[in-house]
Scaffold this motif. Structure first.
Motif, PDB file in Angstrom:
ATOM      1  N   LEU A   1       2.927   1.825  -3.689  1.00  0.00           N
ATOM      2  CA  LEU A   1       1.605   1.879  -4.012  1.00  0.00           C
ATOM      3  C   LEU A   1       0.731   3.999  -4.124  1.00  0.00           C
ATOM      4  O   LEU A   1       1.427   4.184  -5.375  1.00  0.00           O
ATOM      5  CB  LEU A   1      -0.294   1.695  -4.325  1.00  0.00           C
ATOM      6  N   GLY A   2       1.485   4.156  -2.817  1.00  0.00           N
ATOM      7  CA  GLY A   2       1.095   5.621  -2.212  1.00  0.00           C
ATOM      8  C   GLY A   2       2.383   6.305  -3.114  1.00  0.00           C
ATOM      9  O   GLY A   2       2.185   7.506  -3.418  1.00  0.00           O
TER      10      GLY A   2
ATOM     11  N   ALA B   1       0.863  -1.457  -0.266  1.00  0.00           N
ATOM     12  CA  ALA B   1      -0.412   0.195   0.540  1.00  0.00           C
ATOM     13  C   ALA B   1       0.787   1.204   0.026  1.00  0.00           C
ATOM     14  O   ALA B   1       0.395   2.497  -0.722  1.00  0.00           O
ATOM     15  CB  ALA B   1      -1.239  -0.117   1.073  1.00  0.00           C
TER      16      ALA B   1
ATOM     17  N   LEU C   1      -0.049  -2.408  -6.348  1.00  0.00           N
ATOM     18  CA  LEU C   1      -1.410  -2.477  -6.590  1.00  0.00           C
ATOM     19  C   LEU C   1      -1.538  -4.656  -7.042  1.00  0.00           C
ATOM     20  O   LEU C   1      -2.725  -4.817  -6.801  1.00  0.00           O
ATOM     21  CB  LEU C   1      -1.788  -1.921  -8.084  1.00  0.00           C
TER      22      LEU C   1
ATOM     23  N   ILE D   1      -2.365  -5.052  -2.963  1.00  0.00           N
ATOM     24  CA  ILE D   1      -4.124  -4.775  -2.622  1.00  0.00           C
ATOM     25  C   ILE D   1      -4.289  -5.970  -3.174  1.00  0.00           C
ATOM     26  O   ILE D   1      -5.326  -5.856  -2.580  1.00  0.00           O
ATOM     27  CB  ILE D   1      -3.673  -3.745  -3.154  1.00  0.00           C
TER      28      ILE D   1
END
Length: 174
Positions: A100-101, A97, A108, A111
């Protein structure tokens, strides 16, 4: 108000993950290969700080612990799935996460894997409840309760061990 505390601590934890460089793929692979202990030092530090904070708040009467039952069967299966996912992806769930941030699209996949895994677990829960969760079920018990000593002794022993372990890692440039 508890939602605000959750958001603030989540943002703070994400900031620390980013500043500690544990969101980097090379750090993740280095941890899996036992060549870079940055992630282990970060997480073990977070665990001991959390243990101190939680038990301090408990002893002051500000919180009550609400534990889930300890199931060795569930821990073994969950740990194996976690390790396989981490090894295949190169990120653990939190760092996926965070990656991805930071704009790394490969996070991704982690997730999506978490969402798929959650759905599979929900579908398999009746089976898990009947056959897996009872394996090694110790009930709602903590390590200090299990071994019958004060929680502060356990915390201090673990903290001392971690200090020695971190010194060992630093001497070996891990």
């Amino acid at each position: 108000m508890s939602l605000i505390y959750g958001i603030v601590t989540g943002i703070l934890f994400g900031f620390l993950l980013q500043k500690g460089h544990v969101l980097r793929y090379d750090k993740q692979v280095g941890a899996l290969r036992l060549m870079d202990m940055t992630i282990f030092k970060f997480m073990l530090s977070a665990i001991i700080v959390a243990a101190i904070g939680i038990y301090l708040l408990k002893d002051l009467g500000l919180i009550q612990l609400s534990m889930k039952s300890t199931s060795i069967g569930a821990q073994v299966i969950g740990g194996m799935l976690f390790g396989i996912g981490w090894g295949l992806l190169g990120y653990c769930p939190g760092t996926a996460a965070g990656a991805l941030g930071e704009g790394r699209i490969d996070g991704l996949w982690g997730i999506l894997g978490m969402l798929l895994g959650g759905g599979i677990y929900a579908s398999a829960f009746p089976f898990m409840k009947a056959y897996v969760l009872p394996l090694g079920n110790y009930g709602k018990v903590s390590l200090p309760q299990l071994i019958g000593i004060n929680h502060w002794i356990v915390i201090l022993v673990i903290a001392a061990f971690l200090i020695l372990l971190f010194r060992f890692f630093e001497k070996r440039n891990l």
